[in-house]
Design a protein around this motif. Structure first.
Motif, PDB file in Angstrom:
ATOM      1  N   PHE A  38      30.466 117.740 -21.902  1.00  0.00           N
ATOM      2  CA  PHE A  38      30.508 118.767 -20.925  1.00  0.00           C
ATOM      3  C   PHE A  38      31.898 119.879 -21.016  1.00  0.00           C
ATOM      4  CE2 PHE A  38      31.796 120.211 -16.402  1.00  0.00           C
ATOM      5  CZ  PHE A  38      30.507 121.061 -16.295  1.00  0.00           C
ATOM      6  N   VAL A  39      33.118 118.723 -21.254  1.00  0.00           N
ATOM      7  CA  VAL A  39      34.194 119.733 -21.470  1.00  0.00           C
ATOM      8  C   VAL A  39      34.170 120.762 -22.682  1.00  0.00           C
ATOM      9  CG1 VAL A  39      36.591 119.607 -21.964  1.00  0.00           C
ATOM     10  CG2 VAL A  39      35.751 117.955 -20.277  1.00  0.00           C
ATOM     11  N   ALA A  40      33.553 120.192 -23.732  1.00  0.00           N
ATOM     12  CA  ALA A  40      33.376 120.887 -25.110  1.00  0.00           C
ATOM     13  C   ALA A  40      32.443 122.096 -24.704  1.00  0.00           C
ATOM     14  CB  ALA A  40      32.792 120.041 -26.010  1.00  0.00           C
ATOM     15  N   ASN A  41      31.290 121.792 -24.097  1.00  0.00           N
ATOM     16  CA  ASN A  41      30.408 123.113 -23.625  1.00  0.00           C
ATOM     17  C   ASN A  41      31.004 123.928 -22.900  1.00  0.00           C
ATOM     18  OD1 ASN A  41      27.924 122.454 -24.909  1.00  0.00           O
ATOM     19  ND2 ASN A  41      27.521 120.666 -23.378  1.00  0.00           N
ATOM     20  N   VAL A  42      31.742 123.605 -21.782  1.00  0.00           N
ATOM     21  CA  VAL A  42      32.279 124.584 -20.757  1.00  0.00           C
ATOM     22  C   VAL A  42      33.306 125.477 -21.748  1.00  0.00           C
ATOM     23  CG1 VAL A  42      34.074 124.913 -18.948  1.00  0.00           C
ATOM     24  CG2 VAL A  42      32.209 123.212 -18.786  1.00  0.00           C
ATOM     25  N   PHE A 203      16.838 120.328 -17.085  1.00  0.00           N
ATOM     26  CA  PHE A 203      17.667 120.186 -15.736  1.00  0.00           C
ATOM     27  C   PHE A 203      19.359 119.931 -16.432  1.00  0.00           C
ATOM     28  CE2 PHE A 203      13.568 119.967 -14.261  1.00  0.00           C
ATOM     29  CZ  PHE A 203      13.617 120.653 -13.336  1.00  0.00           C
ATOM     30  N   GLU A 204      19.526 119.451 -17.545  1.00  0.00           N
ATOM     31  CA  GLU A 204      20.870 119.272 -18.051  1.00  0.00           C
ATOM     32  C   GLU A 204      21.593 120.294 -18.141  1.00  0.00           C
ATOM     33  OE1 GLU A 204      20.564 117.018 -21.827  1.00  0.00           O
ATOM     34  OE2 GLU A 204      19.135 115.668 -21.177  1.00  0.00           O
ATOM     35  N   ARG A 205      23.097 120.089 -17.687  1.00  0.00           N
ATOM     36  CA  ARG A 205      23.982 121.190 -17.808  1.00  0.00           C
ATOM     37  C   ARG A 205      24.057 121.656 -19.045  1.00  0.00           C
ATOM     38  NH1 ARG A 205      28.893 117.952 -14.769  1.00  0.00           N
ATOM     39  NH2 ARG A 205      28.212 116.348 -16.553  1.00  0.00           N
ATOM     40  N   PHE A 206      23.885 123.019 -19.320  1.00  0.00           N
ATOM     41  CA  PHE A 206      23.978 123.906 -20.650  1.00  0.00           C
ATOM     42  C   PHE A 206      23.084 123.584 -21.423  1.00  0.00           C
ATOM     43  CE2 PHE A 206      28.680 123.878 -19.456  1.00  0.00           C
ATOM     44  CZ  PHE A 206      28.583 124.985 -18.936  1.00  0.00           C
ATOM     45  N   TYR A 207      21.806 122.999 -21.122  1.00  0.00           N
ATOM     46  CA  TYR A 207      20.736 122.687 -21.887  1.00  0.00           C
ATOM     47  C   TYR A 207      19.908 124.099 -21.668  1.00  0.00           C
ATOM     48  CZ  TYR A 207      16.787 121.015 -24.658  1.00  0.00           C
ATOM     49  OH  TYR A 207      16.176 120.735 -25.779  1.00  0.00           O
ATOM     50  N   ARG A 208      19.591 124.621 -22.883  1.00  0.00           N
ATOM     51  CA  ARG A 208      18.680 125.855 -23.046  1.00  0.00           C
ATOM     52  C   ARG A 208      17.812 125.596 -24.388  1.00  0.00           C
ATOM     53  NH1 ARG A 208      24.320 128.494 -23.031  1.00  0.00           N
ATOM     54  NH2 ARG A 208      24.252 129.982 -21.447  1.00  0.00           N
ATOM     55  N   VAL A 209      16.579 126.115 -24.203  1.00  0.00           N
ATOM     56  CA  VAL A 209      15.912 126.016 -25.104  1.00  0.00           C
ATOM     57  C   VAL A 209      16.175 127.075 -26.196  1.00  0.00           C
ATOM     58  CG1 VAL A 209      13.306 126.425 -25.965  1.00  0.00           C
ATOM     59  CG2 VAL A 209      13.796 125.318 -23.650  1.00  0.00           C
ATOM     60  N   ASP A 210      16.399 128.289 -25.874  1.00  0.00           N
ATOM     61  CA  ASP A 210      16.980 129.446 -26.729  1.00  0.00           C
ATOM     62  C   ASP A 210      18.073 129.990 -26.291  1.00  0.00           C
ATOM     63  OD1 ASP A 210      17.136 131.592 -28.340  1.00  0.00           O
ATOM     64  OD2 ASP A 210      15.095 131.962 -28.334  1.00  0.00           O
ATOM     65  N   ALA A 225      20.480 122.905 -13.358  1.00  0.00           N
ATOM     66  CA  ALA A 225      21.304 121.587 -12.841  1.00  0.00           C
ATOM     67  C   ALA A 225      21.865 121.893 -11.528  1.00  0.00           C
ATOM     68  CB  ALA A 225      22.485 121.674 -14.049  1.00  0.00           C
ATOM     69  N   ILE A 226      22.243 123.105 -11.208  1.00  0.00           N
ATOM     70  CA  ILE A 226      22.590 123.370  -9.822  1.00  0.00           C
ATOM     71  C   ILE A 226      21.191 123.044  -8.725  1.00  0.00           C
ATOM     72  CG2 ILE A 226      23.179 125.049  -7.988  1.00  0.00           C
ATOM     73  CD1 ILE A 226      24.840 126.221 -10.379  1.00  0.00           C
ATOM     74  N   VAL A 227      20.135 123.396  -9.108  1.00  0.00           N
ATOM     75  CA  VAL A 227      18.853 123.331  -8.379  1.00  0.00           C
ATOM     76  C   VAL A 227      18.718 121.826  -8.246  1.00  0.00           C
ATOM     77  CG1 VAL A 227      16.326 123.307  -8.386  1.00  0.00           C
ATOM     78  CG2 VAL A 227      17.787 125.379  -9.014  1.00  0.00           C
ATOM     79  N   LYS A 228      18.854 120.882  -9.363  1.00  0.00           N
ATOM     80  CA  LYS A 228      18.566 119.439  -9.248  1.00  0.00           C
ATOM     81  C   LYS A 228      19.594 119.003  -8.186  1.00  0.00           C
ATOM     82  CE  LYS A 228      19.101 115.663 -12.028  1.00  0.00           C
ATOM     83  NZ  LYS A 228      19.912 115.164 -12.963  1.00  0.00           N
ATOM     84  N   HIS A 229      20.874 119.133  -8.257  1.00  0.00           N
ATOM     85  CA  HIS A 229      21.765 118.693  -7.446  1.00  0.00           C
ATOM     86  C   HIS A 229      21.627 118.951  -6.001  1.00  0.00           C
ATOM     87  CE1 HIS A 229      23.989 117.725 -11.063  1.00  0.00           C
ATOM     88  NE2 HIS A 229      24.798 116.772 -10.312  1.00  0.00           N
TER      89      HIS A 229
END
Ligand code: ADP
Length: 271
Positions: A38-42, A203-210, A225-229
């Motif tokens: 997460f830190v790396a992604n952010v 629904f994972e943070r920063f997961y995008r198909v493309d 991810a926000i919707v899920k939470h």
């Protein structure tokens, strides 16, 4: 596994044996990995727009531009990138507030159809601009107890995606209806769809198909991810069904009367 060994001494001070405690740390390791990712992604997500902002600002500062059009294009990029950065920071703050329980649902009697109509007002231009037909409909009772702002945010996130990932001439629909003790909202589109291998991960943070496509469309990769939470806070559920090149349907079920811990004040009330 992590192992701790302790010698066991008997009453005659002789070594009787060793007690070994095995601690299953796979769960902890996994959490630690998620945190590091997460830190790396952010950091990466923040770095991209910042680098671009700096580059374009620097060029404008260093090279006096004779061509007003080019200057305008550069300023436009700077504006868009700052906008994206602002969205990313506010999505991150929202996620962090939810995850640290630093927020509380503001529960009141609400009518989901009214929220649906409000999303229609907010998004109709966006849909019309790309010739996507956007309709809101309902059947029967749509009244429940809920947090207007949070439910509106969930619907906006789902609908913004539906419009973004649907091509010209496509259709996006929001249908609201009652089902036993739930109010159900179905957001369906006739867009690009999601491959079945990606579906469980969206629904994972920063997961995008493309990645490139999502960025071009102004996405932060945090919307779902926000919707899920927020749904978990409402004790609701979400389901996603999709077929590539046919379309996607998200179904959220919200209990008409949420009762859980989120409904009561938390130790650090949101500021
Ligand atoms: P983003 O900001 O990238 O849209 P989200 O968390 O909202 O991030 O969504 C995660 C990913 O799920 C998107 O990047 C996209 O690949 C996919 N996705 C979400 N909604 C749809 C949809 N309605 N149609 C097709 N793909 C979608």
């Amino acid at each position: 596994y992590e192992a701790y060994g302790t010698p066991v001494i008997n009453s005659k001070s002789q070594l009787h044996g060793v007690v070994v405690v095995l601690h299953d740390i796979t769960g902890l390791k996994r959490l630690e990995e998620i945190r590091k990712d997460f830190v790396a992604n952010v950091s990466h997500e923040l770095k991209t727009p910042v680098t671009s902002l700096k580059g374009f600002a620097e060029t404008l500062l260093n090279e006096p531009m004779e061509n007003q059009d080019v200057q305008g294009q550069f300023l436009d990029i700077i504006w868009k990138e700052s906008d994206r950065l602002q969205d990313l920071v506010s999505d991150l703050l929202e996620l962090s507030r939810i995850e640290t329980h630093n927020f509380q649902l503001d529960l009141q009697p609400i009518d989901l159809l009214e929220i649906g109509a409000e999303t229609e007002r907010l998004l109709s231009k966006k849909a019309a601009d790309k010739s996507v037909q956007f309709n809101v409909s309902s059947e029967g009772n749509t009244e429940m107890i809920g947090d207007v702002a949070r439910i509106k945010q969930m619907l906006l996130n789902l609908l913004t995606n539906a419009i973004a990932y649907t091509g010209e001439g496509g259709k996006v629909e929001l249908n609201i209806y009652e089902e036993a003790e739930f109010i159900v909202c179905r957001v369906s589109d006739t867009g690009i769809g999601i491959d079945e291998n990606d579906l469980p991960r969206i629904f994972e943070r920063f997961y995008r198909v493309d990645k490139a496509r999502s960025r071009d469309l102004g996405g932060t990769g945090l919307g779902l991810a926000i919707v899920k939470h927020l749904l978990e806070a409402h004790e609701g559920t979400i389901e996603a069904e999709s077929e590539p090149n046919v379309g996607t349907t998200f179904t959220i079920r919200l209990p008409k009367e949420p009762k859980g811990a989120w409904a009561t004040p938390t130790k650090n009330k949101a500021s």
